[in-house]
Write a protein that holds these residues in place. Structure first.
Motif, short mmCIF file in Angstrom:
data_model
loop_
_atom_site.label_atom_id
_atom_site.label_comp_id
_atom_site.label_asym_id
_atom_site.label_seq_id
_atom_site.Cartn_x
_atom_site.Cartn_y
_atom_site.Cartn_z
N ALA A 164 0.84 -1.20 0.00
CA ALA A 164 0.00 0.00 0.00
C ALA A 164 0.88 1.25 0.00
O ALA A 164 1.59 1.52 0.96
N LYS A 165 0.84 2.02 -1.08
CA LYS A 165 1.68 3.21 -1.20
C LYS A 165 1.24 4.31 -0.25
O LYS A 165 2.07 5.06 0.27
N ILE A 166 -0.06 4.44 -0.03
CA ILE A 166 -0.58 5.49 0.85
C ILE A 166 -0.96 4.92 2.21
O ILE A 166 -0.56 5.44 3.25
N GLY A 167 -1.73 3.84 2.23
CA GLY A 167 -2.11 3.27 3.51
C GLY A 167 -3.18 2.21 3.43
O GLY A 167 -3.61 1.81 2.34
N VAL A 168 -3.61 1.78 4.61
CA VAL A 168 -4.54 0.66 4.75
C VAL A 168 -5.67 1.08 5.68
O VAL A 168 -5.44 1.76 6.68
N VAL A 169 -6.90 0.68 5.33
CA VAL A 169 -8.06 0.92 6.18
C VAL A 169 -8.68 -0.42 6.58
O VAL A 169 -9.16 -1.16 5.72
N ILE A 170 -8.64 -0.72 7.87
CA ILE A 170 -9.27 -1.92 8.40
C ILE A 170 -10.57 -1.52 9.09
O ILE A 170 -10.57 -0.65 9.96
#
Length: 233
Positions: free
Chosen positions: A158-164
């Motif tokens: 993930a280049k920007i980020g992750v949402v769980i």
């Protein structure tokens, strides 16, 4: 608090059967889309995306939704992005080909949504990169050991980020969903998996420990209605 909720259960849900097919799949996915809509849980994912891009001005976002189910989250993201004039490429992944077949039909009106049958543990998937990875009601299907590896993998993907976006293991959440599905559900899978998913879900300290085990130092963890955790990293 009852010992039933002290520790996560690892009993498999009916949805974990990757060969599951037929009318029960379509009925289940339709009901899950309705449940998540009316209980407000989908907002948790959209809010997480907003937090990730708040200080950015992306020209285009490639967003992956793992364990995408019927594609309802991706439809929600597509509508949100359209209102924000954001160019998004949306890819849904599920290991069950019958679920992907349903999702493609369910989202056929969206030209920027596509779906792939894929195992996230495969080398092929591990080589993929995205701007943002979404996991909505997906992580509770795995053990802590598996999740530690998955989260480490996400850091490189993930280049920007992750949402769980996942559930809070709590007696009220369990008994509420059990009552709801027994009253209104026509799907035996939903009746079984709804309450069981709460027992497989997380408490705050468990998610924090997972972040530590995965050596992820920067993250935000917020409780949101209804009995959801929003973990962003």
């Amino acid at each position: 608090m009852s010992g039933k909720f002290k520790n996560r259960t690892y009993e498999e849900e009916l949805m974990d059967d990757l060969a599951a097919s037929g009318p029960v799949i379509s009925q289940t996915l339709k009901e899950l889309e309705t449940i998540n809509k009316w209980l407000g849980g989908n907002f948790v994912t959209i809010d997480g995306i907003v937090k990730l891009i708040r200080r950015r001005n992306p020209e285009k976002l490639v967003i992956a939704d793992l364990g995408c189910g019927g594609g309802d989250i991706l439809k929600l993201v597509a509508h949100w992005a359209s209102k924000k004039n954001l160019n998004v490429e949306l890819v849904g992944f599920d290991a069950n080909p019958h679920i992907i077949e349903y999702a493609r039909e369910n989202c056929k009106e969206f030209s920027n949504i596509r779906f792939e049958v894929q195992d996230i543990f495969s080398k092929e998937f591990q080589q993929r990169e995205f701007d943002i990875i979404l996991c909505t009601l997906f992580t509770h299907h795995f053990t802590e050991k598996q999740l530690t590896g998955i989260f480490k993998q996400f850091k490189s993907q993930a280049k920007i980020g992750v949402v769980i976006n996942d559930l809070h293991r709590h007696p009220l959440a369990y008994h509420s969903i059990k009552l709801l599905v027994n009253l209104f559900s026509k799907s035996e899978m939903v009746k079984n998996d709804g309450p069981l998913s709460v027992l497989r879900a997380f408490k705050r300290k468990e998610l924090v420990q997972l972040m530590n085990d995965a050596e992820i130092g920067r993250f935000t963890l917020q409780w949101m209605w209804a009995f959801r955790w929003q973990l962003v990293f």
